[in-house]
Design a protein around this motif. Structure first.
Motif, PDB file in Angstrom:
ATOM      1  N   UNK A  59       0.795  -1.229   0.000  1.00 58.11           N
ATOM      2  CA  UNK A  59       0.000   0.000   0.000  1.00 58.11           C
ATOM      3  C   UNK A  59       0.826   1.277   0.000  1.00 58.11           C
ATOM      4  N   UNK A  60       2.091   1.202   0.441  1.00 62.29           N
ATOM      5  CA  UNK A  60       2.935   2.397   0.470  1.00 62.29           C
ATOM      6  C   UNK A  60       4.284   2.108  -0.172  1.00 62.29           C
ATOM      7  N   UNK A  61       4.918   3.164  -0.632  1.00 67.54           N
ATOM      8  CA  UNK A  61       6.248   3.028  -1.220  1.00 67.54           C
ATOM      9  C   UNK A  61       7.245   2.544  -0.183  1.00 67.54           C
ATOM     10  N   UNK A  62       7.135   3.016   1.046  1.00 65.57           N
ATOM     11  CA  UNK A  62       8.106   2.608   2.072  1.00 65.57           C
ATOM     12  C   UNK A  62       7.997   1.120   2.384  1.00 65.57           C
ATOM     13  N   UNK A  63       6.795   0.565   2.382  1.00 61.75           N
ATOM     14  CA  UNK A  63       6.642  -0.873   2.603  1.00 61.75           C
ATOM     15  C   UNK A  63       7.252  -1.665   1.444  1.00 61.75           C
ATOM     16  N   UNK A  64       7.057  -1.191   0.234  1.00 65.30           N
ATOM     17  CA  UNK A  64       7.636  -1.854  -0.930  1.00 65.30           C
ATOM     18  C   UNK A  64       9.160  -1.761  -0.896  1.00 65.30           C
ATOM     19  N   UNK A  65       9.693  -0.600  -0.518  1.00 69.82           N
ATOM     20  CA  UNK A  65      11.140  -0.429  -0.415  1.00 69.82           C
ATOM     21  C   UNK A  65      11.731  -1.381   0.619  1.00 69.82           C
ATOM     22  N   UNK A  66      11.046  -1.532   1.747  1.00 75.74           N
ATOM     23  CA  UNK A  66      11.518  -2.434   2.798  1.00 75.74           C
ATOM     24  C   UNK A  66      11.535  -3.876   2.275  1.00 75.74           C
ATOM     25  N   UNK A  67      10.483  -4.292   1.604  1.00 78.19           N
ATOM     26  CA  UNK A  67      10.413  -5.643   1.054  1.00 78.19           C
ATOM     27  C   UNK A  67      11.503  -5.854   0.009  1.00 78.19           C
ATOM     28  N   UNK A  68      11.736  -4.844  -0.820  1.00 75.54           N
ATOM     29  CA  UNK A  68      12.789  -4.908  -1.832  1.00 75.54           C
ATOM     30  C   UNK A  68      14.143  -5.105  -1.155  1.00 75.54           C
ATOM     31  N   UNK A  70      14.765  -6.307   1.795  1.00 73.73           N
ATOM     32  CA  UNK A  70      14.821  -7.642   2.389  1.00 73.73           C
ATOM     33  C   UNK A  70      15.093  -8.710   1.327  1.00 73.73           C
ATOM     34  N   UNK A  71      14.429  -8.614   0.195  1.00 74.26           N
ATOM     35  CA  UNK A  71      14.552  -9.619  -0.860  1.00 74.26           C
ATOM     36  C   UNK A  71      15.906  -9.579  -1.560  1.00 74.26           C
ATOM     37  N   UNK A  72      16.429  -8.377  -1.769  1.00 80.47           N
ATOM     38  CA  UNK A  72      17.657  -8.239  -2.537  1.00 80.47           C
ATOM     39  C   UNK A  72      18.872  -7.903  -1.695  1.00 80.47           C
ATOM     40  N   UNK A  73      18.656  -7.720  -0.373  1.00 86.71           N
ATOM     41  CA  UNK A  73      19.763  -7.486   0.536  1.00 86.71           C
ATOM     42  C   UNK A  73      20.502  -6.195   0.288  1.00 86.71           C
TER      43      UNK A  73
END
Length: 82
Positions: A59-68, A70-73
């Motif tokens: 829902x937010x850019x910051x949540x997507x950035x955090x997931x990114x 985490x996924x890509x280190x």
């Protein structure tokens, strides 16, 4: 996927189909799916994508950035929002 309504702006992590190993956070619009009446889709890069459980939607850019991150280190992603 009933939680999303047409008109919402969400964020997804999308891979670049032309460059292997490149992904970024992309803004997407939730729209009525022109191919499946009564369903919604994501509209990204002038293309409709199915909105289903296989797509990680934030829902937010910051949540997507955090997931990114985490996924890509990565700590500094250099993300782009279209």
């Amino acid at each position: 996927m009933n939680e999303y309504q047409p008109g919402q702006i969400v964020y997804v992590i999308i891979r670049n189909p032309h460059v292997q190993g490149v992904a970024n956070v992309q803004e997407a619009a939730v729209v009525n799916d022109p191919n499946s009446p009564g369903k919604v889709a994501l509209f990204i890069y002038e293309t409709y994508y199915p909105l289903n459980d296989e797509v990680a939607v934030y829902p937010t850019a910051s949540e997507a950035e955090h997931a990114y991150s985490e996924a890509f280190g990565l700590s500094d992603m250099g993300t782009y929002y279209g």
